[in-house]
Scaffold this motif. Structure first.
Motif, mmCIF file in Angstrom:
data_model
loop_
_atom_site.group_PDB
_atom_site.id
_atom_site.type_symbol
_atom_site.label_atom_id
_atom_site.label_comp_id
_atom_site.label_asym_id
_atom_site.label_seq_id
_atom_site.Cartn_x
_atom_site.Cartn_y
_atom_site.Cartn_z
ATOM 1 N N PRO A 179 0.492 -0.823 0.097
ATOM 2 C CA PRO A 179 0.312 -0.158 0.094
ATOM 3 C C PRO A 179 1.127 1.810 -0.041
ATOM 4 O O PRO A 179 0.346 1.991 -0.817
ATOM 5 N N ALA A 180 2.220 1.059 0.466
ATOM 6 C CA ALA A 180 3.352 2.594 0.210
ATOM 7 C C ALA A 180 3.575 2.335 -1.118
ATOM 8 O O ALA A 180 4.080 3.873 -1.071
ATOM 9 N N PRO A 198 8.399 -1.208 4.819
ATOM 10 C CA PRO A 198 6.868 -1.049 3.849
ATOM 11 C C PRO A 198 5.700 -2.084 4.751
ATOM 12 O O PRO A 198 6.122 -4.004 4.911
ATOM 13 N N ALA A 199 4.720 -2.026 4.472
ATOM 14 C CA ALA A 199 3.820 -2.627 4.480
ATOM 15 C C ALA A 199 3.955 -4.028 3.538
ATOM 16 O O ALA A 199 3.652 -2.705 1.669
ATOM 17 N N THR A 211 0.481 -13.949 4.995
ATOM 18 C CA THR A 211 0.666 -13.868 3.584
ATOM 19 C C THR A 211 0.705 -12.251 3.566
ATOM 20 O O THR A 211 0.260 -11.083 2.140
ATOM 21 N N SER A 212 1.266 -11.565 4.361
ATOM 22 C CA SER A 212 1.594 -9.663 4.479
ATOM 23 C C SER A 212 2.277 -9.998 6.027
ATOM 24 O O SER A 212 2.220 -10.634 6.809
ATOM 25 N N LEU A 259 6.213 -9.153 13.012
ATOM 26 C CA LEU A 259 6.944 -9.959 12.235
ATOM 27 C C LEU A 259 5.842 -11.509 12.881
ATOM 28 O O LEU A 259 6.053 -11.468 13.916
ATOM 29 N N PRO A 260 5.657 -12.424 12.377
ATOM 30 C CA PRO A 260 4.996 -13.654 12.612
ATOM 31 C C PRO A 260 5.735 -14.678 13.370
ATOM 32 O O PRO A 260 7.366 -14.559 13.894
ATOM 33 N N ALA A 261 5.190 -15.688 14.515
ATOM 34 C CA ALA A 261 6.256 -16.076 15.339
ATOM 35 C C ALA A 261 7.000 -16.885 14.431
ATOM 36 O O ALA A 261 6.838 -17.514 13.183
#
Length: 164
Positions: A8-9, A34-35, A76-77, A89-91
């Protein structure tokens, strides 16, 4: 469905926003990763790796700005700032050393001169995780990605020169 990476950035070929520019080395950005969002990963994907690479850096080997390994296939993001210590950040995900010498996102910081390209890539892998540590080099991660890749999707922004 094609494997696609978006943010989106910024859009493909657009100038990287100041939020994603390094704060140092002559730059005064916010140094926020960025996202990023991706869809259409290849069947059999077990994990992802995200890389940000500047092929235009005057080093003879480009410049690695961000490397995140072991992102679960269910993700996915990533939100803005996930690579900048802002959470998200995911585990299990692991940031490795960049060419700035430390793990984590390092934004655009080109020297005066021509425009640089910043290639954001999400790699889909056929393994749950890579055997790397925070001290691993981007080259080692790249070697492992090469041997486990099911596909990749990229998004390129520019910064510096007349584009900044």
């Amino acid at each position: 469905m094609a494997f696609v990476l978006s943010s989106p950035a910024f859009t493909e070929g657009a100038t990287l926003p100041q939020a994603q520019v390094y704060n140092g080395m002559g730059q005064s950005g916010q140094n926020l990763s960025p996202a990023l969002e991706w869809k259409g990963a290849p069947e059999g994907t077990k994990s992802f790796v995200i890389t940000v690479y500047d092929p235009d850096a005057p080093t003879g080997s480009g410049w690695w700005h961000w490397v995140v390994a072991n992102i679960p296939a269910s993700v996915t993001s990533l939100p803005e700032g996930a690579g900048s210590g802002k959470g998200g950040l995911p585990a299990g995900a692991l940031q490795v050393r960049t060419d700035f010498g430390v793990p984590g996102y390092g934004g655009a910081a080109p020297p005066p001169g021509p425009v640089h390209h910043y290639v954001f890539t999400v790699h889909a892998l056929d393994v749950l995780q890579l055997d790397v540590t925070a001290e691993s080099s981007p080259a080692l991660v790249g070697f492992m990605v090469h041997h486990h890749s099911l596909g990749a999707a990229s998004l390129t922004a520019v910064y510096g020169g007349k584009a900044s």
